[in-house]
Design a protein around this motif. Structure first.
Motif, PDB file in Angstrom:
ATOM      1  N   ASP A 193     -35.887  38.304   0.048  1.00  0.00           N
ATOM      2  CA  ASP A 193     -35.302  39.146  -0.965  1.00  0.00           C
ATOM      3  C   ASP A 193     -34.216  38.752  -1.496  1.00  0.00           C
ATOM      4  O   ASP A 193     -33.471  38.964  -2.737  1.00  0.00           O
ATOM      5  CB  ASP A 193     -35.495  40.669  -0.761  1.00  0.00           C
ATOM      6  N   ALA A 194     -33.119  38.505  -0.312  1.00  0.00           N
ATOM      7  CA  ALA A 194     -31.743  38.209  -0.626  1.00  0.00           C
ATOM      8  C   ALA A 194     -31.533  36.609  -1.463  1.00  0.00           C
ATOM      9  O   ALA A 194     -30.508  36.697  -2.007  1.00  0.00           O
ATOM     10  CB  ALA A 194     -31.257  38.041   0.850  1.00  0.00           C
ATOM     11  N   PHE A 195     -32.562  35.981  -1.474  1.00  0.00           N
ATOM     12  CA  PHE A 195     -32.393  34.633  -2.144  1.00  0.00           C
ATOM     13  C   PHE A 195     -33.242  34.739  -3.707  1.00  0.00           C
ATOM     14  O   PHE A 195     -32.756  34.266  -4.533  1.00  0.00           O
ATOM     15  CB  PHE A 195     -33.149  33.547  -1.413  1.00  0.00           C
ATOM     16  N   TRP A 196     -34.280  35.507  -3.666  1.00  0.00           N
ATOM     17  CA  TRP A 196     -35.151  35.373  -4.872  1.00  0.00           C
ATOM     18  C   TRP A 196     -35.130  36.755  -5.740  1.00  0.00           C
ATOM     19  O   TRP A 196     -35.605  36.941  -6.872  1.00  0.00           O
ATOM     20  CB  TRP A 196     -36.552  35.136  -4.424  1.00  0.00           C
ATOM     21  N   GLY A 197     -34.761  37.699  -4.974  1.00  0.00           N
ATOM     22  CA  GLY A 197     -34.607  39.176  -5.547  1.00  0.00           C
ATOM     23  C   GLY A 197     -35.931  39.721  -5.043  1.00  0.00           C
ATOM     24  O   GLY A 197     -36.955  39.448  -4.912  1.00  0.00           O
ATOM     25  N   ALA A 198     -35.643  41.201  -4.985  1.00  0.00           N
ATOM     26  CA  ALA A 198     -36.969  42.118  -4.357  1.00  0.00           C
ATOM     27  C   ALA A 198     -37.972  42.190  -5.362  1.00  0.00           C
ATOM     28  O   ALA A 198     -39.218  42.286  -5.028  1.00  0.00           O
ATOM     29  CB  ALA A 198     -36.186  43.555  -4.146  1.00  0.00           C
ATOM     30  N   LYS A 199     -37.609  42.185  -6.707  1.00  0.00           N
ATOM     31  CA  LYS A 199     -38.722  42.235  -7.711  1.00  0.00           C
ATOM     32  C   LYS A 199     -39.537  40.888  -7.750  1.00  0.00           C
ATOM     33  O   LYS A 199     -40.673  41.207  -7.939  1.00  0.00           O
ATOM     34  CB  LYS A 199     -38.154  42.541  -9.190  1.00  0.00           C
ATOM     35  N   ALA A 200     -39.067  39.808  -7.636  1.00  0.00           N
ATOM     36  CA  ALA A 200     -39.813  38.526  -7.959  1.00  0.00           C
ATOM     37  C   ALA A 200     -40.679  38.307  -6.529  1.00  0.00           C
ATOM     38  O   ALA A 200     -41.974  38.220  -6.602  1.00  0.00           O
ATOM     39  CB  ALA A 200     -38.717  37.224  -7.893  1.00  0.00           C
ATOM     40  N   MET A 201     -40.041  38.786  -5.529  1.00  0.00           N
ATOM     41  CA  MET A 201     -41.076  38.826  -4.130  1.00  0.00           C
ATOM     42  C   MET A 201     -42.236  39.882  -4.162  1.00  0.00           C
ATOM     43  O   MET A 201     -42.943  39.312  -3.721  1.00  0.00           O
ATOM     44  CB  MET A 201     -39.843  38.887  -2.827  1.00  0.00           C
ATOM     45  N   ALA A 202     -41.830  40.832  -4.721  1.00  0.00           N
ATOM     46  CA  ALA A 202     -42.882  41.936  -4.804  1.00  0.00           C
ATOM     47  C   ALA A 202     -44.012  41.472  -5.708  1.00  0.00           C
ATOM     48  O   ALA A 202     -45.268  41.774  -5.129  1.00  0.00           O
ATOM     49  CB  ALA A 202     -42.255  43.264  -5.357  1.00  0.00           C
ATOM     50  N   ALA A 203     -43.826  40.779  -6.638  1.00  0.00           N
ATOM     51  CA  ALA A 203     -44.786  40.295  -7.524  1.00  0.00           C
ATOM     52  C   ALA A 203     -45.562  39.059  -6.719  1.00  0.00           C
ATOM     53  O   ALA A 203     -46.889  39.035  -6.626  1.00  0.00           O
ATOM     54  CB  ALA A 203     -44.525  39.634  -8.595  1.00  0.00           C
ATOM     55  N   SER A 204     -44.910  38.183  -5.822  1.00  0.00           N
ATOM     56  CA  SER A 204     -45.435  37.252  -4.982  1.00  0.00           C
ATOM     57  C   SER A 204     -46.197  37.781  -3.892  1.00  0.00           C
ATOM     58  O   SER A 204     -47.350  37.337  -3.427  1.00  0.00           O
ATOM     59  CB  SER A 204     -44.209  36.217  -4.607  1.00  0.00           C
ATOM     60  N   ARG A 205     -45.688  38.958  -3.414  1.00  0.00           N
ATOM     61  CA  ARG A 205     -46.615  39.604  -2.175  1.00  0.00           C
ATOM     62  C   ARG A 205     -47.869  40.104  -2.736  1.00  0.00           C
ATOM     63  O   ARG A 205     -48.877  40.143  -1.927  1.00  0.00           O
ATOM     64  CB  ARG A 205     -45.766  40.555  -1.497  1.00  0.00           C
ATOM     65  N   GLU A 206     -47.845  40.603  -4.059  1.00  0.00           N
ATOM     66  CA  GLU A 206     -49.038  41.314  -4.503  1.00  0.00           C
ATOM     67  C   GLU A 206     -49.987  40.293  -4.765  1.00  0.00           C
ATOM     68  O   GLU A 206     -51.311  40.178  -4.504  1.00  0.00           O
ATOM     69  CB  GLU A 206     -48.599  42.025  -5.550  1.00  0.00           C
ATOM     70  N   ARG A 244     -53.771  40.015  -3.166  1.00  0.00           N
ATOM     71  CA  ARG A 244     -54.884  39.822  -3.687  1.00  0.00           C
ATOM     72  C   ARG A 244     -55.971  38.637  -3.582  1.00  0.00           C
ATOM     73  O   ARG A 244     -56.811  38.694  -3.450  1.00  0.00           O
ATOM     74  CB  ARG A 244     -54.722  40.085  -5.314  1.00  0.00           C
ATOM     75  N   SER A 245     -54.922  37.506  -3.347  1.00  0.00           N
ATOM     76  CA  SER A 245     -55.939  36.145  -2.966  1.00  0.00           C
ATOM     77  C   SER A 245     -56.331  36.114  -1.411  1.00  0.00           C
ATOM     78  O   SER A 245     -57.273  35.072  -1.716  1.00  0.00           O
ATOM     79  CB  SER A 245     -55.001  34.948  -3.357  1.00  0.00           C
ATOM     80  N   HIS A 246     -56.035  36.980  -0.732  1.00  0.00           N
ATOM     81  CA  HIS A 246     -56.506  36.772   0.774  1.00  0.00           C
ATOM     82  C   HIS A 246     -57.328  38.219   1.152  1.00  0.00           C
ATOM     83  O   HIS A 246     -57.152  38.561   2.054  1.00  0.00           O
ATOM     84  CB  HIS A 246     -54.964  36.633   1.563  1.00  0.00           C
ATOM     85  N   GLY A 247     -58.085  38.707   0.118  1.00  0.00           N
ATOM     86  CA  GLY A 247     -58.982  39.798   0.789  1.00  0.00           C
ATOM     87  C   GLY A 247     -59.039  40.946  -0.467  1.00  0.00           C
ATOM     88  O   GLY A 247     -60.232  41.273  -0.238  1.00  0.00           O
ATOM     89  N   ASP A 248     -57.908  41.511  -0.784  1.00  0.00           N
ATOM     90  CA  ASP A 248     -58.185  42.582  -1.511  1.00  0.00           C
ATOM     91  C   ASP A 248     -58.223  42.445  -3.012  1.00  0.00           C
ATOM     92  O   ASP A 248     -57.519  42.486  -3.802  1.00  0.00           O
ATOM     93  CB  ASP A 248     -56.834  43.252  -1.499  1.00  0.00           C
ATOM     94  N   GLY A 268     -63.384  46.475  -3.221  1.00  0.00           N
ATOM     95  CA  GLY A 268     -62.855  45.391  -2.249  1.00  0.00           C
ATOM     96  C   GLY A 268     -63.226  45.862  -0.890  1.00  0.00           C
ATOM     97  O   GLY A 268     -64.005  46.682  -0.505  1.00  0.00           O
ATOM     98  N   PRO A 269     -62.319  45.548   0.192  1.00  0.00           N
ATOM     99  CA  PRO A 269     -62.587  45.575   1.800  1.00  0.00           C
ATOM    100  C   PRO A 269     -62.595  46.919   1.904  1.00  0.00           C
ATOM    101  O   PRO A 269     -63.133  47.375   3.024  1.00  0.00           O
ATOM    102  CB  PRO A 269     -61.636  44.695   2.300  1.00  0.00           C
ATOM    103  N   THR A 270     -61.677  47.862   1.278  1.00  0.00           N
ATOM    104  CA  THR A 270     -61.536  49.463   1.918  1.00  0.00           C
ATOM    105  C   THR A 270     -62.148  50.408   0.832  1.00  0.00           C
ATOM    106  O   THR A 270     -62.244  51.634   1.369  1.00  0.00           O
ATOM    107  CB  THR A 270     -60.029  49.690   2.144  1.00  0.00           C
TER     108      THR A 270
END
Length: 304
Positions: free
Chosen positions: A75-88, A92-96, A128-130
């Motif tokens: 987050d310190a390099f790319w920003g919390a907003k950009a990383m939140a979208a990446s983590r989402e 999604r691509s790994h199960g949900d 989804g799985p849950t």
């Protein structure tokens, strides 16, 4: 000059004595190796492997600062907003992500002492799985006639533990007296890989019933599978309108032997034995029905 004698300029070691002095440690080691009896050397592969290769104690430990950084340093390099979208996207691509699945668990004809019958038992879900939306339907009847019993269910399912979902929704009977039920149940994989589906039903008339099903796949070969199955139906009260007796109303046990031509398509044969118990047996006899019966079955099991 002989043709076989090498020229001095061609051989860099010509004229040199290549033997090591006696006091050279390397020579002493080589001599000792030559005199060693190799037949007495231990080549036992069962010896302690830890003496042959370095273990965890020999590895370099992690530095003290390892793991002391922020949990989301990116987050310190790319920003919390950009990383939140990446983590989402990663989540999604790994199960949900939503999946559609449909299975015809039993789709069969039944050979009985009386008139032969048909039976279906299907189910499926989307989600989804849950969290999932389940649909189920089952029913049976005699060939050439409308179903004696038939129902459909629409359920919301939520995972509460690994391999276990709690389900809630509605059930509508589409054969016999028009009846709507509220459904609360649980479905999952019990110990020893028993698949369990248990539910309670509260009708719009206030009648409380329950059903418990359990089955187990016993793999004989990679494609030949024996499936024992048991089902029990219970009621909190007598329901004369539906011909259901209080307590344990009906129990059914059977076994089906299927061959998976493909994993998604498997014909089977088997046998079923059912009993009506207590007041349920009395209701069956009053309607001119047998209180117990044996059926030889043949059908297909499929999914996609």
């Amino acid at each position: 000059m002989s043709q076989d004698a090498p020229l001095r300029g061609d051989d860099p070691h010509a004229g040199h004595d290549m033997r090591r002095p006696a006091d050279d440690p390397a020579a002493t080691g080589m001599d000792s190796m030559q005199g060693m009896d190799h037949s007495t050397m231990g080549h036992d592969t069962g010896s302690d492997a830890s003496s042959l290769s370095p273990g965890p104690d020999m590895e370099t430990p992690p530095p003290p600062e390892a793991g002391s950084g922020p949990p989301r340093a990116a987050d310190a390099f790319w920003g919390a907003k950009a990383m939140a979208a990446s983590r989402e996207d990663l989540r999604r691509s790994h199960g949900d992500f939503p999946v559609f699945w449909f299975q015809g668990d039993r789709f069969e004809t039944q050979v009985r002492d009386a008139k032969d019958a048909y039976l279906w038992d299907i189910q499926g879900y989307y989600g989804g799985p849950t969290e999932r939306l389940w649909f189920k339907s089952e029913g049976e009847g005699e060939w050439g006639l409308s179903p004696d019993d038939a129902e459909v269910q629409a359920l919301y399912s939520k995972a509460i533990a690994p391999f276990w979902d709690v389900q809630a929704g509605v059930r509508q009977d589409i054969a016999g007296p028009d009846t709507t039920h509220v459904v609360l149940g649980i479905q999952g994989l019990a110990a020893y890989r028993f698949e369990v589906d248990a539910a309670m039903f509260l009708s719009h008339r206030g009648d409380l019933t329950a059903r418990i099903e359990a089955e187990l796949d016993q793999r004989i070969t990679q494609r030949l599978i024996l499936q024992p199955r048991i089902e029990a139906n219970l009621s909190a009260q007598d329901i004369p309108l539906l011909g259901i007796g209080a307590g344990l109303d009906r129990i059914e046990v059977g076994a089906r032997l299927r061959y998976e031509v493909r994993r998604e398509f498997a014909p089977y044969i088997g046998v079923d034995q059912s009993w009506r118990i207590g007041n349920g047996a009395d209701f069956a006899r009053a309607r001119g029905q047998a209180s117990s019966g044996t059926s030889f079955v043949a059908g297909i099991r499929f999914w996609f």
